[in-house]
Design an enzyme around this catalytic site. Sequence first.
Site, PDB file in Angstrom:
ATOM      1  N   ARG A 185      34.927   4.224  24.078  1.00 36.00           N
ATOM      2  CA  ARG A 185      34.439   3.216  26.072  1.00 36.00           C
ATOM      3  C   ARG A 185      34.453   4.221  26.794  1.00 36.00           C
ATOM      4  O   ARG A 185      33.741   3.588  28.023  1.00 36.00           O
ATOM      5  CB  ARG A 185      35.746   2.625  26.264  1.00 36.00           C
ATOM      6  N   ARG A 230      48.947  13.609   1.926  1.00 32.99           N
ATOM      7  CA  ARG A 230      47.429  14.167   1.546  1.00 32.99           C
ATOM      8  C   ARG A 230      46.566  15.515   1.147  1.00 32.99           C
ATOM      9  O   ARG A 230      45.245  15.185   1.146  1.00 32.99           O
ATOM     10  CB  ARG A 230      47.005  14.072   3.536  1.00 32.99           C
TER      11      ARG A 230
HETATM   12  C1  FAD Z   1      47.346   8.088  -1.959  1.00 29.89           C
HETATM   13  C2  FAD Z   1      47.483   7.264  -1.199  1.00 29.89           C
HETATM   14  C3  FAD Z   1      46.791   5.988  -0.606  1.00 29.89           C
HETATM   15  C4  FAD Z   1      47.105   4.773  -0.369  1.00 29.89           C
HETATM   16  N1  FAD Z   1      46.660   3.799  -0.580  1.00 29.89           N
HETATM   17  C5  FAD Z   1      46.470   2.871   0.708  1.00 29.89           C
HETATM   18  C6  FAD Z   1      46.479   1.351   0.252  1.00 29.89           C
HETATM   19  O1  FAD Z   1      45.367   1.154  -0.686  1.00 29.89           O
HETATM   20  N2  FAD Z   1      46.656   0.527   1.558  1.00 29.89           N
HETATM   21  C7  FAD Z   1      46.953   1.037   2.596  1.00 29.89           C
HETATM   22  O2  FAD Z   1      47.394   0.366   3.066  1.00 29.89           O
HETATM   23  N3  FAD Z   1      47.388   2.371   2.975  1.00 29.89           N
HETATM   24  C8  FAD Z   1      46.870   2.659   1.845  1.00 29.89           C
HETATM   25  N4  FAD Z   1      47.883   4.399   2.062  1.00 29.89           N
HETATM   26  C9  FAD Z   1      48.409   4.380   3.538  1.00 29.89           C
HETATM   27  C10 FAD Z   1      50.398   4.889   2.966  1.00 29.89           C
HETATM   28  O3  FAD Z   1      50.661   3.605   2.189  1.00 29.89           O
HETATM   29  C11 FAD Z   1      51.112   5.219   4.177  1.00 29.89           C
HETATM   30  O4  FAD Z   1      51.044   4.251   5.189  1.00 29.89           O
HETATM   31  C12 FAD Z   1      50.796   6.110   4.274  1.00 29.89           C
HETATM   32  O5  FAD Z   1      50.402   7.137   3.417  1.00 29.89           O
HETATM   33  C13 FAD Z   1      51.419   6.875   5.902  1.00 29.89           C
HETATM   34  O6  FAD Z   1      52.902   6.821   4.745  1.00 29.89           O
HETATM   35  P1  FAD Z   1      53.970   6.869   5.836  1.00 29.89           P
HETATM   36  O7  FAD Z   1      53.789   5.019   6.421  1.00 29.89           O
HETATM   37  O8  FAD Z   1      54.956   7.274   5.520  1.00 29.89           O
HETATM   38  O9  FAD Z   1      53.789   8.160   6.988  1.00 29.89           O
HETATM   39  P2  FAD Z   1      54.193   8.107   8.722  1.00 29.89           P
HETATM   40  O10 FAD Z   1      53.835   6.417   9.419  1.00 29.89           O
HETATM   41  O11 FAD Z   1      54.153   9.762   9.341  1.00 29.89           O
HETATM   42  O12 FAD Z   1      55.610   7.444   8.630  1.00 29.89           O
HETATM   43  C14 FAD Z   1      56.417   8.933   7.856  1.00 29.89           C
HETATM   44  C15 FAD Z   1      58.606   7.951   7.210  1.00 29.89           C
HETATM   45  O13 FAD Z   1      58.523   7.491   8.618  1.00 29.89           O
HETATM   46  C16 FAD Z   1      59.447   6.378   8.219  1.00 29.89           C
HETATM   47  N5  FAD Z   1      58.678   5.406   8.805  1.00 29.89           N
HETATM   48  C17 FAD Z   1      57.168   5.363  10.087  1.00 29.89           C
HETATM   49  N6  FAD Z   1      57.381   4.120  11.273  1.00 29.89           N
HETATM   50  C18 FAD Z   1      58.338   3.216  10.237  1.00 29.89           C
HETATM   51  C19 FAD Z   1      58.730   1.959  10.647  1.00 29.89           C
HETATM   52  N7  FAD Z   1      57.367   1.079  11.472  1.00 29.89           N
HETATM   53  N8  FAD Z   1      59.197   1.204  10.019  1.00 29.89           N
HETATM   54  C20 FAD Z   1      60.700   2.237   8.950  1.00 29.89           C
HETATM   55  N9  FAD Z   1      59.906   3.709   8.696  1.00 29.89           N
HETATM   56  C21 FAD Z   1      59.288   3.910   9.072  1.00 29.89           C
HETATM   57  C22 FAD Z   1      59.104   5.926   6.778  1.00 29.89           C
HETATM   58  O14 FAD Z   1      59.886   6.435   5.903  1.00 29.89           O
HETATM   59  C23 FAD Z   1      58.006   7.332   6.238  1.00 29.89           C
HETATM   60  O15 FAD Z   1      57.890   7.408   4.809  1.00 29.89           O
HETATM   61  C24 FAD Z   1      48.037   5.379   0.924  1.00 29.89           C
HETATM   62  C25 FAD Z   1      48.274   6.452   1.154  1.00 29.89           C
HETATM   63  C26 FAD Z   1      47.797   7.301   0.678  1.00 29.89           C
HETATM   64  C27 FAD Z   1      48.491   8.648   0.916  1.00 29.89           C
END
Ligand code: FAD
Length: 301
Positions: free
Chosen positions: A124, A222
């Site tokens: 922006r 990742r």
């Molecule tokens: C190989 C691969 C394929 C994927 N494919 C898709 C896809 O097709 N579509 C898609 O949308 N995403 C996809 N993702 C993204 C995936 O679903 C996660 O959103 C992403 O990997 C972030 O992981 P996370 O939420 O564990 O991480 P972070 O956001 O860093 O969170 C870490 C941990 O903190 C906790 N946490 C964080 N925030 C909250 C909250 N608000 N409520 C409860 N617990 C929380 C959880 O335990 C979480 O595991 C993919 C990821 C990978 C690695």
Amino acid sequence: MSLTPEQTSEIHAARAQSQQTRRATVPALEEMLFTALPVLDHGFVRVVDYMGDDAAVVQAARVSYGRGTRKTSEDEGLIRYLMRHWHSTPFEMCEIKYHVKLPIFVARQWIRHRTANVNEYSARYSIMDKEFYIPAPEHLAAQSAENRQGRGAVLEGEDAVRVLGLLRQDAEQTYAHYEEMLDEDGPGLARELARMNLTLNTYTQWYWKTDLHNLFHFLRLRADRHAQYEIRVYAEAMLETVKAWVPLSYAAFTDYRLGAVTLSAKMLEVLRRMLAGEVLEQPASGLSKREWTEMMAALGR
Ligand SMILES: Cc1cc2nc3c(=O)[nH]c(=O)nc-3n(C[C@H](O)[C@H](O)[C@H](O)COP(=O)(O)OP(=O)(O)OC[C@H]3O[C@@H](n4cnc5c(N)ncnc54)[C@H](O)[C@@H]3O)c2cc1C
């Protein structure tokens, strides 16, 4: 990776300075500090700050008054114990801040990791650089036939040439339109609007700060072979920085997370039966075909 002469001299100036501190520093990471590690064609990742070291993990776990170090072998044992038993909060005592330059479509995957602090380059406020990610020919692959989320064979011949041409042409064309719309002697469209038709391979930048526990979570997902190549290469570059920063925690992480396999209760039962000498095939295992294939692959069978 393309840094302007000004950016390069800013990095040199930052690296030329040093401060005295009573805080823990890690010589191997100090060596890398501020330096841009190249990733993809124009991207990079560089460490701009950090707090703590392996001893800080130990110190927090023991809630000790000193630096926490008794003997390296004891620290190593404790760190491995913490990692093995998912005792995560001591790892949250270490923090690291990166400056990352990455294509927008990679940023979109990366930003899903909510447990970090992020500040992105403002399109922006500023004009986006004319830099696009164009895959190297060996990474230009067709849709995988087996995995809907993956790649298959590398494109060759005319197909490869045509796709690379389209990627370049579209990026160039939309960037030319971006400049045309921004032109103050022309429409002078607001930057916040003009950016909307830039292609997703345009590079953006951000500062990304997280703690070691959440960094490990990011890297586990990742740096994994299931992650898309374009984000995996960033994770791999970051692994090098973690190895330099917290070698004991890094070693425990590669052992208990990166190189480890989780077995479900059913899989464990299958393993027990196999170890007892039973000749078992998938139909009698109680596992789905996919689970069976994944388990056998993990066992190297
Ligand atoms: C190989 C691969 C394929 C994927 N494919 C898709 C896809 O097709 N579509 C898609 O949308 N995403 C996809 N993702 C993204 C995936 O679903 C996660 O959103 C992403 O990997 C972030 O992981 P996370 O939420 O564990 O991480 P972070 O956001 O860093 O969170 C870490 C941990 O903190 C906790 N946490 C964080 N925030 C909250 C909250 N608000 N409520 C409860 N617990 C929380 C959880 O335990 C979480 O595991 C993919 C990821 C990978 C690695």
